[in-house]
Design an enzyme around this catalytic site. Sequence first.
Site, short mmCIF file in Angstrom:
data_model
loop_
_atom_site.label_atom_id
_atom_site.label_comp_id
_atom_site.label_asym_id
_atom_site.label_seq_id
_atom_site.Cartn_x
_atom_site.Cartn_y
_atom_site.Cartn_z
CD GLN A 249 -2.92 -1.22 2.26
OE1 GLN A 249 -2.62 -1.85 3.26
NE2 GLN A 249 -4.06 -0.58 2.15
CG HIS B 137 -1.10 -6.41 5.16
ND1 HIS B 137 -1.16 -5.82 6.40
CD2 HIS B 137 -2.20 -5.97 4.50
CE1 HIS B 137 -2.24 -5.05 6.48
NE2 HIS B 137 -2.88 -5.12 5.34
CG ASN C 17 -3.70 -7.84 7.69
OD1 ASN C 17 -3.83 -7.32 8.80
ND2 ASN C 17 -4.40 -7.45 6.64
CD GLU C 18 -7.96 -7.11 7.79
OE1 GLU C 18 -8.24 -7.11 6.58
OE2 GLU C 18 -8.19 -6.16 8.55
CE1 TYR D 52 -9.85 0.37 9.19
CE2 TYR D 52 -9.59 -2.01 9.45
CZ TYR D 52 -9.04 -0.75 9.22
OH TYR D 52 -7.68 -0.63 9.02
CD GLU E 21 -5.09 -3.07 9.39
OE1 GLU E 21 -6.16 -2.76 8.83
OE2 GLU E 21 -4.29 -3.90 8.92
CD1 TRP F 60 -5.92 1.89 7.46
CD2 TRP F 60 -4.18 0.52 7.85
NE1 TRP F 60 -5.38 1.56 6.24
CE2 TRP F 60 -4.31 0.71 6.45
CE3 TRP F 60 -3.15 -0.30 8.34
CZ2 TRP F 60 -3.46 0.10 5.54
CZ3 TRP F 60 -2.32 -0.90 7.42
CH2 TRP F 60 -2.47 -0.70 6.04
CD GLU G 49 -8.37 0.56 1.82
OE1 GLU G 49 -7.32 0.75 2.45
OE2 GLU G 49 -9.14 -0.37 2.06
CD1 TRP G 50 -6.41 -2.98 0.90
CD2 TRP G 50 -4.87 -3.92 -0.43
NE1 TRP G 50 -5.31 -3.30 1.67
CE2 TRP G 50 -4.35 -3.88 0.88
CE3 TRP G 50 -4.06 -4.46 -1.44
CZ2 TRP G 50 -3.09 -4.34 1.22
CZ3 TRP G 50 -2.79 -4.94 -1.11
CH2 TRP G 50 -2.32 -4.87 0.20
C1 GAL Z 1 -7.81 -3.69 6.40
C2 GAL Z 1 -6.48 -3.98 5.75
C3 GAL Z 1 -5.66 -2.76 5.51
C4 GAL Z 1 -6.44 -1.55 5.09
C5 GAL Z 1 -7.71 -1.38 5.91
C6 GAL Z 1 -8.61 -0.25 5.49
O1 GAL Z 1 -8.71 -4.71 6.14
O2 GAL Z 1 -5.74 -4.86 6.53
O3 GAL Z 1 -4.66 -3.12 4.59
O4 GAL Z 1 -6.62 -1.50 3.76
O5 GAL Z 1 -8.44 -2.55 5.92
O6 GAL Z 1 -9.68 -0.66 4.71
#
Ligand code: GAL
Length: 658
Positions: A37, A128, A172-173, A295, A350, A388, A395-396
């Site tokens: 990222q 990740h 990660n996740e 989140y 995060e 985070w 952002e992917w």
């Molecule tokens: C998470 C991820 C991060 C970042 C974040 C915000 O799922 O680990 O890389 O992108 O979400 O959406």
Amino acid sequence: MWTEEHRQWDTVDYSSLKDGSAFPKEFMWGVATASHQIEGGNTNNWSAFEPRSKSQQLSGDACDHWNRREEDVTLIKELGVSHYRFSIEWSRIEPQEGHYDSKAIQWYSDLVDELLIQGIQPMATLHHFTQPLWWDERGGFEKEENITGWVNFCSMMFEHLSDRVEWWCTINEPAVYATMGYVLGEFPPGVRSFKRVRKVSLNLMRAHARCYRTLKAMKNGDKCQIGLVKNINIFDPYRRWNPLHWMQAKILDGMFNQCWLKALRTGKFKPPSALFSKRIEGLRGSSDFIGVNYYTHLLTTPFMPTKVEIDPLIRPWEQRTDFRYPMYAEGLRRAFDMVTNLKIPILVTENGVADDDDDMRPEHIRRHLLITSEAIADGIDVRGFYHWSLMDNFEWAEGYDQRFGLYHVEFETQKRTLKESGHEYAAIVKAHTTPQLVIMAGGLGTRLGEMSEKTPKSLIEVNGKPMLHHILDWAKTQGCMNALVLTGHLGEQFEGITHPGMALTFHQEKEPLGTGGALWNAKELLEQRFLLVWGDDWHPIEYKPLIELHHSADAPLTMTVTQAHDSKNLRHENGRLMLYDKHSESSETLNGYEAGTSIVEKSTVLKYGHSGKWSWEETVYSALSGEAAVHLDDTAFWDMGTPERLALFEKFLKDTSV
Ligand code: GAL
């Protein structure tokens, strides 16, 4: 079953975040990023997928972090945080199978050194979302036999960095990786296949367990903390009276959260949509901590969108983030409650928000930190919080449209600017961080005889290490990350000294300046408020009560006073210093002794100081009578003024094996 708490946030009192009473002094304050990222110029499964991704944006140069590492470490330092979570890009380390790039390994090793020099503890993530193409083309996590390839890379990095990196995240996740890649099709390989998601999920957990066991068995393995990072999504029924909505919430919670957590607890994993569970060797108990990425919550109905483009349902009073899901800080507490039965420390690895204009992020930070502090007060073992993200980044599937940073990044120029929210986070961190430690280390041990006529007392070894390190070790237990050492005019002797996990700055004088002159001489390096100790005294007091008293007394200086010392050099009344008399023969009017550790406002140095040689104690303590606050603490302090006193101190250390 479960309750969906909602708080009246406009009536909430945030003062504990600002006065430094919300978190313990050992709390780990961090920011997080991930390699793909921010680094730029990566070739991996993601760069290959990007042209087909939802936004079709290419990661390209990203934040050009690969070429701006030092500048970015400074950004982290300026936030005042004590921890930094980053990920290691496997495709850079092993661009072709079995070919390790020693320059890339060195790059991460240098990053670690640069962080440590600034007193920032690194945390490395080993997977990740990204992987090298050669491994991906072979089926990646879809094939069990591929796991060894990844674990080999992990061991390689552990071998190089585990002498300095204590905190490690394996994967990660895994649930996000599996669902986004194989159910929602938004991450590579961008497919929708329940069969494949089951395989991948199983192999992710196998890989995590193998990685954990392998690293634990290596050198430094027992000293390091290795854990899985789990994104916790809270699922709440949209209509609480509708059993179908409840059922949907239960199913999604089971697939996204519970099955993964249960697997860590029991060693048996029933992947999403699988009928049976499988035992995974080494999985049970394979985490020294659990990383929680949190989140939002999602409101469930049986007809929920399976595409991220469609707005999720929210409660009418909730605020949508740029990602369209709501800000729901109450869910962080529910995420903690969900993982407590693992009975391991929790780290928020995060938490943050996509918020382009930064009008929501300051409040987002306050809410989530307040929830975290309440959980700690209720006895939940939350050790740290990583925001985070450090800076806006790729952002992917959303590309550069979602901005999560504390620093704004202008991608055309790569200019980074601290946002309002960055200031807010830094202020909260600062309120909870032990101030800068200033050590007056220039004094020569003239009364110690030959041993130190030309050696500053702080460099004399006591029980196996120089006094300076005894002082720094103690300060570290008190949460100090950063020390300024005033070395006097013989400062060359301090060259090359480092102290693990602490940022040291040395400042030398051209000629002897006395204690006051030494501080004045270093005034550019003083922080607004600092702790001041003597380089030839070891004074193991708790800093927190001193700092708290200083805050509440609102004094220009607060000194620690002992009443247990055999001589006296001051008089205090009602918590204030009334008279300081270093040379007094008659001690009748005196009732205390200055024990060494004080906390000082820089403005005091500027107000009373001047260039040249002068004594800090005699000038400032006299000027401040009636004003300076007094913190009473009878903890013994140890000095090395005479050979006898040095011998006593040495004996004390031996006896207590400090
Ligand atoms: C998470 C991820 C991060 C970042 C974040 C915000 O799922 O680990 O890389 O992108 O979400 O959406």
